[in-house]
Design a protein around this motif. Structure first.
Motif, PDB file in Angstrom:
ATOM      1  N   PHE A  43      46.109  16.639  45.923  1.00 43.01           N
ATOM      2  CA  PHE A  43      45.084  15.766  45.363  1.00 43.01           C
ATOM      3  C   PHE A  43      44.325  16.525  44.278  1.00 43.01           C
ATOM      4  O   PHE A  43      43.605  17.475  44.568  1.00 43.01           O
ATOM      5  N   SER A  44      44.513  16.102  43.040  1.00 38.29           N
ATOM      6  CA  SER A  44      43.799  16.695  41.901  1.00 38.29           C
ATOM      7  C   SER A  44      43.130  15.556  41.139  1.00 38.29           C
ATOM      8  O   SER A  44      43.396  15.316  39.973  1.00 38.29           O
ATOM      9  N   GLU A  45      42.234  14.862  41.854  1.00 33.46           N
ATOM     10  CA  GLU A  45      41.605  13.647  41.334  1.00 33.46           C
ATOM     11  C   GLU A  45      40.347  13.922  40.520  1.00 33.46           C
ATOM     12  O   GLU A  45      39.734  12.982  40.018  1.00 33.46           O
ATOM     13  N   SER A  57      40.518  12.180  48.075  1.00 32.33           N
ATOM     14  CA  SER A  57      40.066  13.504  48.501  1.00 32.33           C
ATOM     15  C   SER A  57      38.937  13.382  49.524  1.00 32.33           C
ATOM     16  O   SER A  57      38.889  14.118  50.514  1.00 32.33           O
ATOM     17  N   SER A 101      40.621  23.869  51.705  1.00 33.79           N
ATOM     18  CA  SER A 101      41.359  23.144  50.672  1.00 33.79           C
ATOM     19  C   SER A 101      42.821  22.927  51.004  1.00 33.79           C
ATOM     20  O   SER A 101      43.574  22.406  50.177  1.00 33.79           O
ATOM     21  N   LEU A 108      43.853  20.318  48.247  1.00 33.24           N
ATOM     22  CA  LEU A 108      42.892  19.885  47.240  1.00 33.24           C
ATOM     23  C   LEU A 108      42.917  20.873  46.088  1.00 33.24           C
ATOM     24  O   LEU A 108      42.812  22.085  46.302  1.00 33.24           O
ATOM     25  N   SER A 167      38.558  18.533  42.765  1.00 37.29           N
ATOM     26  CA  SER A 167      38.595  17.905  44.086  1.00 37.29           C
ATOM     27  C   SER A 167      38.127  18.890  45.146  1.00 37.29           C
ATOM     28  O   SER A 167      37.612  18.491  46.192  1.00 37.29           O
TER      29      SER A 167
END
Length: 548
Positions: free
Chosen positions: A183-185, A192, A314, A321, A325
């Protein structure tokens, strides 16, 4: 409602978000194993459409990822050649000498860039390696495996009616499964948030902290332009009680980035961050630069500022993450893109090791360890007390003690240890009755602009027939609690005019103009009742930043 049947596609790694962290992970995965099957899902209409950053880029992450980036045409065209620091008063300024700044504040060797354009270039590098990138594909749900691990995401659901029912052209989307999901939102990503809550990833960390960053691109008189100049200011108009700062970066083509970050721990609910930014441009130093020029773009987004003590665990079963995020911005440097890239590299290396060992869906403990003890952790550890000190002592005290602490950390120690933040940004908001209303001057339409006029320069668009992507946990709270107790702060903290109170007296209602939303997530962070939830709209909707 019957369970929706969706087709599924299998990948080795699924990456949510085509920012610097996600693209770095994708590139590194393919560098390590050309046969690794990687997909990147981007909610913006194109890669870079939702990217907004200052930005002065420390190239250390890019150096590690693509050492020959210069030969490959990376859009890092403007090296920093001049560093200025000013403390502002309403009509004057004091230049802070560079030698008093800790070495980490030096921008020598860094570049003024459009991170949107850097990400577009990184996407090209990823695709050349065989990475599949799908823009316009918002990820709306997480798919879990039999053992509770993250198995994949649902992407590409379109055609819902405003009430959530399925319209005539409804498309259910597709499940994309991976051995690992990254997740790199960006800041406060909706998925996230879900994994942090599900796996209790924030059990052992401090509260997250944020700022609201607002930015305009201006074309100015060539005689006033100084390519490569970087200026940071503090003080006016925020004063000494509220923390934050501004930046002016001279890039190429007679353009400058003008921006402000307002720390969201402010107490006075009457504070209006957007108007503080507009007021800043009327300072004599700034107005002299911008007069005769024209604004060509506007945008806003939240910025993480909690530091190393606010990073949640993370790695979780089935994924990780990355970047914002996790919260990897170095606050005093106003830089996080280099750490985002380094996090993507580290996550990719941990995932490849696990995949080669025929592991699937476990916890990438090595990634979390690297994030805290490697280059990212070392970068953030030096500045870990700046945000807590600003929160406790305001601008002047925070500057003095925080500067001293950063100098100490330059030599490997701190007399303060690691300070706690205390309250969340939402909890920091005090009742309106305890504060004076702030009178803001009306925008003049030349240097300063009203919100809706400026939002047009973010090129934001949302299909109006879809369900609102901004929802309330309790529809009564805005009028019954937030308006009488806090003065209705959502009408001010939103930099896009999404929220307003309409009507009078008992007829007053809370209105959400979700079409204006620039996806900054400030409402999800600052609402004092924590009543607003930001989720992704359908894919491709939102801002369309040209070169932010």
């Amino acid at each position: 409602m019957a369970e929706i049947e969706r087709e599924a596609m299998e990948y080795d790694v699924v990456i949510v978000g085509a920012g610097p962290a996600g693209l770095s992970a994708a590139i590194r995965l393919k560098q390590l194993d050309a046969e690794c099957n990687v997909v990147v899902l981007e909610k913006g209409s194109e890669v870079g459409a939702h990217i907004l950053s200052g930005a002065v880029l420390d190239p250390c992450g890019l150096d590690k990822l693509i050492p020959d980036w210069k030969a490959k045409g990376a859009p890092l065209n403007v090296p920093v050649k001049e560093d200025n620091f000013y403390a502002l008063g309403e009509a004057g300024k004091i230049r802070l000498p560079n030698f008093i700044m800790p070495p980490l504040m030096n921008n020598h060797g860094n570049y003024i860039v459009s991170m949107g354009n850097v990400c577009r270039w990184m996407a090209e590098q990823a695709e050349e390696l065989g990475v599949e990138i799908f823009p316009g594909m918002a990820c709306s749900e997480i798919v879990y495996g039999e053992n509770g691990e993250v198995k994949g995401v649902v992407a590409g659901e379109f055609g819902k009616n405003a009430d959530g029912s399925h319209g005539d052209g409804y498309e259910p989307g597709m499940e994309l499964h991976g051995k690992y999901v990254f997740f790199s939102e960006g800041v406060r990503g909706s998925l996230s948030k879900q994994v942090i809550a599900k796996y209790n990833l924030d059990a052992d960390c401090d509260v997250p902290k944020f700022g609201l960053g607002m930015k305009e691109i201006w074309e100015i008189d060539p005689e006033k332009h100084n390519e490569g100049e970087v200026t940071h200011t503090m003080g006016w108009p925020l004063g000494t009680k509220n923390t934050g700062g501004t930046f002016i970066y001279h890039l190429e083509n007679n353009q400058v980035y003008v921006g402000m970050i307002v720390d969201l721990n402010y107490k006075n609910p009457h504070l209006y961050p957007y108007m503080e930014f507009q007021r800043f441009k009327h300072h004599p130093m700034v107005s002299k630069l911008l007069e005769g020029g024209k604004r060509v773009a506007y945008g806003a987004r939240a910025v993480t500022k909690g530091g190393i003590q606010s990073i949640p665990k993370s790695a979780f079963p089935g994924g990780a993450l990355l970047g914002c995020s996790a919260g990897l911005v170095n606050l005093p440097r106003i830089k996080g893109n280099h750490n985002a890239m380094l996090s993507g590299i580290a996550a990719a290396e941990a995932a490849i090791e696990a995949i080669k060992a025929d592991r699937r869906g476990d916890v990438l403990e090595g990634y979390d360890d690297e994030l805290r003890t490697g280059a990212v952790g070392k970068d953030l550890k030096k500045v870990r007390n700046v945000a807590p000190l600003n929160g406790r002592y305001g601008l002047l005290g925070g500057l003095a003690i925080g500067g001293f602490d950063m100098w100490c950390n330059t030599f490997g120690f701190s007399l303060l240890g690691t300070l706690k933040h205390g309250k969340s940004d939402a909890e920091a908001t005090e009742p309106a009755s305890q504060h004076k209303v702030i009178d803001y001057p009306k925008p003049d339409g030349k240097l300063s602009f009203d919100r809706l006029t400026n939002v047009a320069f973010s090129f934001t668009n949302h299909e109006e027939s879809q369900p609102a992507h901004l929802t309330l946990k309790d529809a009564s709270i805005p009028v019954d609690v937030n308006l009488p107790k806090f003065g209705g702060p959502s009408a001010r903290y939103c930099p896009a005019g999404v929220y307003e109170f309409v009507g009078e007296g008992a007829e007053q209602k809370f209105q959400i103009n979700f079409q204006n939303c620039v996806h900054c997530k400030t409402c999800d962070i600052k609402d004092p009742s924590q009543n607003i939830v930001w989720t992704t709209p359908q894919g491709g909707d939102g801002p369309n930043y040209p070169n932010m």
